[in-house]
Enzyme design. Structure first.
Site, PDB file in Angstrom:
ATOM      1  CG  HIS A 163      10.672   1.320   4.076  1.00  0.00           C
ATOM      2  ND1 HIS A 163      10.205   2.579   3.800  1.00  0.00           N
ATOM      3  CD2 HIS A 163       9.952   0.477   3.312  1.00  0.00           C
ATOM      4  CE1 HIS A 163       9.222   2.486   2.900  1.00  0.00           C
ATOM      5  NE2 HIS A 163       9.045   1.216   2.580  1.00  0.00           N
ATOM      6  CB  CYS A 172       3.980   2.731   5.111  1.00  0.00           C
ATOM      7  SG  CYS A 172       2.284   2.127   5.031  1.00  0.00           S
ATOM      8  CG  ASN A 213      11.255   2.971  -0.116  1.00  0.00           C
ATOM      9  OD1 ASN A 213      10.382   3.821  -0.079  1.00  0.00           O
ATOM     10  ND2 ASN A 213      11.014   1.688  -0.229  1.00  0.00           N
TER      11      ASN A 213
HETATM   12  P1  HMG Z   1     -12.198  -0.017   2.612  1.00  0.00           P
HETATM   13  O1  HMG Z   1     -12.734   1.060   3.489  1.00  0.00           O
HETATM   14  O2  HMG Z   1     -12.111  -1.401   3.190  1.00  0.00           O
HETATM   15  O3  HMG Z   1     -12.938  -0.113   1.212  1.00  0.00           O
HETATM   16  O4  HMG Z   1     -10.742   0.428   2.138  1.00  0.00           O
HETATM   17  P2  HMG Z   1     -14.443  -0.115   0.830  1.00  0.00           P
HETATM   18  O5  HMG Z   1     -14.521  -0.939  -0.412  1.00  0.00           O
HETATM   19  O6  HMG Z   1     -15.279  -0.462   2.016  1.00  0.00           O
HETATM   20  O7  HMG Z   1     -14.734   1.419   0.424  1.00  0.00           O
HETATM   21  C1  HMG Z   1     -14.705   2.480   1.374  1.00  0.00           C
HETATM   22  C2  HMG Z   1     -14.558   3.805   0.647  1.00  0.00           C
HETATM   23  O8  HMG Z   1     -13.304   3.828  -0.062  1.00  0.00           O
HETATM   24  C3  HMG Z   1     -15.625   4.051  -0.425  1.00  0.00           C
HETATM   25  O9  HMG Z   1     -15.780   5.479  -0.523  1.00  0.00           O
HETATM   26  C4  HMG Z   1     -14.966   3.562  -1.680  1.00  0.00           C
HETATM   27  O10 HMG Z   1     -15.498   4.151  -2.832  1.00  0.00           O
HETATM   28  C5  HMG Z   1     -13.549   4.019  -1.461  1.00  0.00           C
HETATM   29  P3  HMG Z   1     -16.913   6.287   0.281  1.00  0.00           P
HETATM   30  O11 HMG Z   1     -18.185   5.603  -0.143  1.00  0.00           O
HETATM   31  O12 HMG Z   1     -16.605   6.099   1.746  1.00  0.00           O
HETATM   32  O13 HMG Z   1     -16.743   7.678  -0.206  1.00  0.00           O
HETATM   33  N1  HMG Z   1     -12.577   3.191  -2.188  1.00  0.00           N
HETATM   34  C6  HMG Z   1     -11.703   3.669  -3.090  1.00  0.00           C
HETATM   35  N2  HMG Z   1     -11.462   4.914  -3.541  1.00  0.00           N
HETATM   36  C7  HMG Z   1     -10.481   5.045  -4.461  1.00  0.00           C
HETATM   37  N3  HMG Z   1      -9.749   4.021  -4.931  1.00  0.00           N
HETATM   38  C8  HMG Z   1      -9.956   2.769  -4.493  1.00  0.00           C
HETATM   39  C9  HMG Z   1     -10.977   2.561  -3.535  1.00  0.00           C
HETATM   40  N4  HMG Z   1     -11.442   1.465  -2.901  1.00  0.00           N
HETATM   41  C10 HMG Z   1     -12.409   1.860  -2.104  1.00  0.00           C
HETATM   42  N5  HMG Z   1      -9.219   1.767  -4.964  1.00  0.00           N
HETATM   43  C11 HMG Z   1      -8.786   0.428   0.770  1.00  0.00           C
HETATM   44  C12 HMG Z   1      -9.914  -0.415   1.384  1.00  0.00           C
HETATM   45  C13 HMG Z   1      -7.696  -0.515   0.318  1.00  0.00           C
HETATM   46  C14 HMG Z   1      -9.338   1.197  -0.405  1.00  0.00           C
HETATM   47  C15 HMG Z   1      -8.264   1.408   1.835  1.00  0.00           C
HETATM   48  O14 HMG Z   1      -7.947   0.674   2.976  1.00  0.00           O
HETATM   49  C16 HMG Z   1      -7.075   2.190   1.378  1.00  0.00           C
HETATM   50  O15 HMG Z   1      -7.155   3.013   0.479  1.00  0.00           O
HETATM   51  N6  HMG Z   1      -5.888   1.987   2.039  1.00  0.00           N
HETATM   52  C17 HMG Z   1      -4.688   2.711   1.714  1.00  0.00           C
HETATM   53  C18 HMG Z   1      -3.577   1.715   1.572  1.00  0.00           C
HETATM   54  C19 HMG Z   1      -2.284   2.403   1.136  1.00  0.00           C
HETATM   55  O16 HMG Z   1      -2.260   3.082   0.130  1.00  0.00           O
HETATM   56  N7  HMG Z   1      -1.198   2.181   1.915  1.00  0.00           N
HETATM   57  C20 HMG Z   1       0.086   2.660   1.550  1.00  0.00           C
HETATM   58  C21 HMG Z   1       0.664   1.882   0.408  1.00  0.00           C
HETATM   59  S1  HMG Z   1       1.286   0.275   0.889  1.00  0.00           S
HETATM   60  C22 HMG Z   1       2.935   0.559   1.323  1.00  0.00           C
HETATM   61  O17 HMG Z   1       3.363   1.684   1.377  1.00  0.00           O
HETATM   62  C23 HMG Z   1       3.811  -0.631   1.553  1.00  0.00           C
HETATM   63  C24 HMG Z   1       4.756  -0.932   0.381  1.00  0.00           C
HETATM   64  O18 HMG Z   1       5.588   0.178   0.102  1.00  0.00           O
HETATM   65  C25 HMG Z   1       5.628  -2.127   0.724  1.00  0.00           C
HETATM   66  C26 HMG Z   1       6.283  -1.956   2.103  1.00  0.00           C
HETATM   67  O19 HMG Z   1       7.135  -1.104   2.310  1.00  0.00           O
HETATM   68  O20 HMG Z   1       5.839  -2.721   2.962  1.00  0.00           O
HETATM   69  C27 HMG Z   1       3.977  -1.287  -0.889  1.00  0.00           C
HETATM   70 MG    MG Z   2       7.378   0.648   1.172  1.00  0.00          MG
END
Ligand code: HMG
Ligand code: MG
Length: 302
Positions: free
Chosen positions: A209, A240, A249
């Site tokens: 980034h 993010c 990025n």
């Molecule tokens: P959680 O709350 O720990 O999960 O979240 P859970 O299993 O306890 O489930 C809670 C709720 O989330 C439930 O729904 C699940 O069904 C739902 P509710 O009953 O409350 O309605 N759920 C999901 N829904 C859709 N798809 C799924 C899913 N899993 C659970 N896969 C979780 C854990 C990871 C899902 C949550 O923390 C999350 O979605 N986080 C978002 C993370 C994210 O997208 N971050 C940005 C991307 S990373 C990034 O940008 C960095 C990168 O570019 C590299 C860098 O630059 O460093 C890659």
């Molecule tokens: Mg990233």
């Protein structure tokens, strides 16, 4: 200095780029962006994420976007899958590669995916196993490899530890990410060297980034170590949601200009790439965050 003769770029604009946008972006515009990127010669595109729509509303249309793409021959489409639920949803949309995403920092792991580093590996393990059994490639993103918005500077030993865990569960290649763009060339080289203790040079990529304007210098520093895979975002889109203040990025246009200027092949047509960036920037109502794109657009206008 022995630079690689060829570099492969993953454009993460549709995913990393758009995930942080406050205003809704229509699925049709996301699909059009992917089409423009593949027309510009991108052979790897990170399209979307299968994450909680409550956490990241902008990626809630993952299925519509993945199923709306007219796939190009030889293009690898990757998607983020943090857990089995994400993998199961993604599998129906036939990605070529999935990305599990962990962090070298404990605090960032908690904020981003709501679990510790150790728990994240437990969640990723069955995802990696299922994906590989289905013939889908697996990449591991490693966030905060030089600095963390909550913990500050991150030691290379943390990166080595995470890379070892990723290797242990069968992740095929890893991204060394500077999530908040605080890294400088020597620190980034130390983080890459830490990843290289577990992965060979063909399986380590740079994901920088540009918050502090260091991403191109960091790219050059990574090239000097022989890294030839990078992620970048057209028009410098991105950030993010769990790393406040972090900007996009490094812009793909800027990286391509740098590489072509050094005689390094990318297979990308810079003019068409600038068009793709201008298109999505127009959708978002702003100028591309790429110095090269702005310069070339000004030149065209003049
Ligand atoms: P959680 O709350 O720990 O999960 O979240 P859970 O299993 O306890 O489930 C809670 C709720 O989330 C439930 O729904 C699940 O069904 C739902 P509710 O009953 O409350 O309605 N759920 C999901 N829904 C859709 N798809 C799924 C899913 N899993 C659970 N896969 C979780 C854990 C990871 C899902 C949550 O923390 C999350 O979605 N986080 C978002 C993370 C994210 O997208 N971050 C940005 C991307 S990373 C990034 O940008 C960095 C990168 O570019 C590299 C860098 O630059 O460093 C890659
Ligand atoms: Mg990233």
């Amino acid at each position: 200095m022995n630079y690689p003769s060829r570099v492969r770029l993953v454009d993460v604009g549709p995913r990393d780029g758009l995930q942080n946008e406050k205003q809704p972006v229509a699925s049709g515009d996301k699909i059009a962006l992917v089409h423009r990127l593949q027309q510009a010669g991108l052979r790897e595109i990170e399209v979307t994420s299968y994450v909680s729509p409550k956490w990241v509303p902008q990626m809630a249309d993952n299925h519509a976007v993945m199923s709306g793409i007219a796939r190009g021959a030889g293009v690898r489409y990757s998607v983020l899958t943090p857990n089995l639920k994400g993998w199961e949803a993604a599998a129906q949309d036939r990605p070529d590669e999935i990305v599990v995403f962990g962090a070298a920092s404990e605090a960032f792991s908690q904020k981003n995916i709501n679990c510790s580093i150790a728990e994240s590996i437990e969640r990723f393990a069955p995802v990696v196993e299922a994906a590989r059994a289905a013939g889908v490639a697996v990449r591991g993103a490693m966030s905060c490899t030089v600095g963390c918005p909550y913990e500050g500077e991150i030691a290379p030993a943390r990166v080595e530890y995470l890379a070892g865990l990723m290797k242990g569960i069968g992740v095929e290649r890893v991204d060394v990410a500077d999530t908040i763009g605080v890294g400088t060339p020597l620190k980034v080289q130390r983080a890459i060297e830490a990843a290289l203790r577990h992965y060979d040079i063909d399986h380590v990529s740079g994901h920088f980034h540009d918050t502090y304007g260091q991403a191109l210098s960091n790219t050059l520093a990574a090239l000097q170590l022989g890294v030839w895979n990078f992620q970048s975002s057209v028009a410098g889109l991105g950030g993010c949601p769990y790393a406040r203040g972090a900007t996009g990025n490094v812009a793909t246009e800027d990286v391509v200009y740098l590489l072509h200027g050094m005689g390094i092949e990318t297979g990308i047509d810079l003019d068409r790439l600038v068009d793709a960036g201008a298109f999505i920037s127009g959708v978002l109502g702003r100028k591309p965050q790429s110095r090269v794109a702005v310069a070339l657009l000004n030149k065209r206008a003049g």
